[in-house]
Design a protein around this motif. Sequence first.
Motif, mmCIF file in Angstrom:
data_model
loop_
_atom_site.group_PDB
_atom_site.id
_atom_site.type_symbol
_atom_site.label_atom_id
_atom_site.label_comp_id
_atom_site.label_asym_id
_atom_site.label_seq_id
_atom_site.Cartn_x
_atom_site.Cartn_y
_atom_site.Cartn_z
ATOM 1 N N PRO A 46 0.925 -0.913 -0.163
ATOM 2 C CA PRO A 46 0.344 0.164 -0.072
ATOM 3 C C PRO A 46 0.922 1.276 -0.290
ATOM 4 N N THR A 47 0.220 2.271 -1.036
ATOM 5 C CA THR A 47 0.966 3.618 -0.578
ATOM 6 C C THR A 47 -0.032 4.556 -1.742
ATOM 7 N N HIS A 48 0.096 5.637 -0.010
ATOM 8 C CA HIS A 48 -0.632 6.450 -0.662
ATOM 9 C C HIS A 48 -1.256 7.343 -1.724
ATOM 10 N N GLY A 49 -1.749 7.669 -2.729
ATOM 11 C CA GLY A 49 -2.406 8.520 -3.547
ATOM 12 C C GLY A 49 -0.646 6.931 -4.700
ATOM 13 N N VAL A 50 -0.470 6.472 -4.556
ATOM 14 C CA VAL A 50 0.347 5.434 -5.418
ATOM 15 C C VAL A 50 2.302 6.074 -5.530
ATOM 16 N N ARG A 51 2.238 7.125 -4.514
ATOM 17 C CA ARG A 51 3.255 7.909 -4.385
ATOM 18 C C ARG A 51 4.884 7.044 -4.660
ATOM 19 N N GLU A 52 4.085 5.305 -4.116
ATOM 20 C CA GLU A 52 5.695 4.988 -4.306
ATOM 21 C C GLU A 52 6.850 5.948 -3.844
ATOM 22 N N PRO A 53 7.163 6.070 -2.552
ATOM 23 C CA PRO A 53 7.818 6.930 -1.842
ATOM 24 C C PRO A 53 9.437 6.873 -2.074
ATOM 25 N N TRP A 54 9.738 5.408 -2.501
ATOM 26 C CA TRP A 54 10.657 4.415 -2.046
ATOM 27 C C TRP A 54 11.389 4.031 -3.289
ATOM 28 N N ARG A 55 13.061 3.946 -3.039
ATOM 29 C CA ARG A 55 14.038 3.702 -4.030
ATOM 30 C C ARG A 55 15.505 2.734 -3.187
ATOM 31 N N PHE A 56 15.516 1.925 -4.190
ATOM 32 C CA PHE A 56 16.732 1.054 -3.217
ATOM 33 C C PHE A 56 18.577 1.496 -3.669
ATOM 34 N N ILE A 57 19.017 0.947 -2.589
ATOM 35 C CA ILE A 57 20.177 0.765 -3.174
ATOM 36 C C ILE A 57 20.959 -0.754 -2.771
ATOM 37 N N LEU A 58 21.459 -1.138 -3.450
ATOM 38 C CA LEU A 58 22.166 -2.880 -3.664
ATOM 39 C C LEU A 58 23.526 -2.161 -3.358
ATOM 40 N N TYR A 59 23.657 -3.616 -2.585
ATOM 41 C CA TYR A 59 25.425 -4.109 -2.270
ATOM 42 C C TYR A 59 25.380 -5.535 -2.376
ATOM 43 N N MET A 60 26.174 -5.853 -3.270
ATOM 44 C CA MET A 60 26.220 -7.912 -3.425
ATOM 45 C C MET A 60 27.899 -7.440 -3.779
ATOM 46 N N PRO A 95 24.780 -12.576 1.382
ATOM 47 C CA PRO A 95 25.030 -12.115 0.170
ATOM 48 C C PRO A 95 24.537 -10.782 -0.009
ATOM 49 N N MET A 96 23.719 -10.641 0.763
ATOM 50 C CA MET A 96 22.864 -8.736 0.095
ATOM 51 C C MET A 96 22.807 -7.934 0.443
ATOM 52 N N HIS A 97 23.310 -7.018 0.772
ATOM 53 C CA HIS A 97 22.653 -5.340 1.704
ATOM 54 C C HIS A 97 21.672 -4.704 0.547
ATOM 55 N N LEU A 98 20.604 -4.603 0.392
ATOM 56 C CA LEU A 98 19.025 -3.401 0.565
ATOM 57 C C LEU A 98 19.028 -2.460 1.501
ATOM 58 N N ILE A 99 19.434 -1.179 1.019
ATOM 59 C CA ILE A 99 19.137 0.049 1.632
ATOM 60 C C ILE A 99 17.513 0.552 0.593
ATOM 61 N N VAL A 100 17.080 0.724 2.216
ATOM 62 C CA VAL A 100 15.705 0.539 1.307
ATOM 63 C C VAL A 100 15.442 2.562 1.471
ATOM 64 N N VAL A 101 15.058 3.615 0.812
ATOM 65 C CA VAL A 101 15.255 4.857 1.471
ATOM 66 C C VAL A 101 13.892 5.573 0.894
ATOM 67 N N MET A 102 13.469 6.689 1.244
ATOM 68 C CA MET A 102 12.642 7.255 1.111
ATOM 69 C C MET A 102 12.858 8.973 0.858
ATOM 70 N N ASN A 103 11.879 9.299 -0.091
ATOM 71 C CA ASN A 103 11.651 10.857 0.163
ATOM 72 C C ASN A 103 11.295 11.209 1.379
ATOM 73 N N GLU A 104 11.944 12.698 1.347
ATOM 74 C CA GLU A 104 11.601 13.388 2.997
ATOM 75 C C GLU A 104 10.781 13.917 2.959
ATOM 76 N N ASP A 105 8.909 14.131 2.334
ATOM 77 C CA ASP A 105 8.085 15.050 2.048
ATOM 78 C C ASP A 105 8.448 16.330 3.542
ATOM 79 N N SER A 106 8.121 17.242 2.627
ATOM 80 C CA SER A 106 7.812 18.275 3.904
ATOM 81 C C SER A 106 7.131 18.506 5.248
ATOM 82 N N ARG A 107 6.083 18.342 4.575
ATOM 83 C CA ARG A 107 4.545 18.476 4.671
ATOM 84 C C ARG A 107 4.129 17.043 5.525
ATOM 85 N N GLN A 108 4.031 17.266 7.456
ATOM 86 C CA GLN A 108 4.026 16.021 7.737
ATOM 87 C C GLN A 108 3.424 14.368 6.880
#
Length: 192
Positions: A46-60, A95-108
């Motif tokens: 589930p993602t509000h408004g289908v914003r999909e605020p995530w992105r990923f950084i993979l280390y392997m 074997p793998m390390h995945l960093i999950v990051v999100m955009n920090e919206d200024s609106r709470q």
Amino acid sequence: MESLHTQSTGAMANLIKSRRSIRQFKSDPVSKELLIELLNVAAWAPTHGVREPWRFILYMEEARDTLAKAMVDTYSAEDRVKYAQKKMDYFLHVPMHLIVVMNEDSRQKQWDEDYAAASAWIQTFQLAAWEQGLGVVWKTNNFNYHPGFRETVGVQPGEKIVGLLHIGYPELIPPPRPRKDAQQILTIHDKL
């Protein structure tokens, strides 16, 4: 439709209850193709408004060394002596390390929604991985906030690390830990 719903509920409930946070992994590699498949499955979280605020950084593979060194570089001199080699060995074994990051919206409100969505994404990913025989542990460590670590691993200004996921085939699956019965923490309002 009713019978299909009942069948899938049982299978999903079993998957949810059987999943464990895995901290001890086999060194067997995990294919990038399987990881990408799991990323695409988790995109249905589930993602509000289908914003999909995530992105990923993979280390392997060899790049795990960069991630491990960036983490150790955040330690105090005393902690480096105590823990550096053990942590380096661990990071290089998983074997793998995945960093999950999100955009920090200024609106709470949007920030809260995006953090909830990214957390739901992580749980969905963990369940999809578990179904495929992969273990995951979701880590939120102090080094996630360290400017040097963030810069080294590719986190951009205006992004928050929601979690660092260690991913691999389980070496050891821990036993379940008890959960509270919902009735102990449920308040019901059913009368005016």
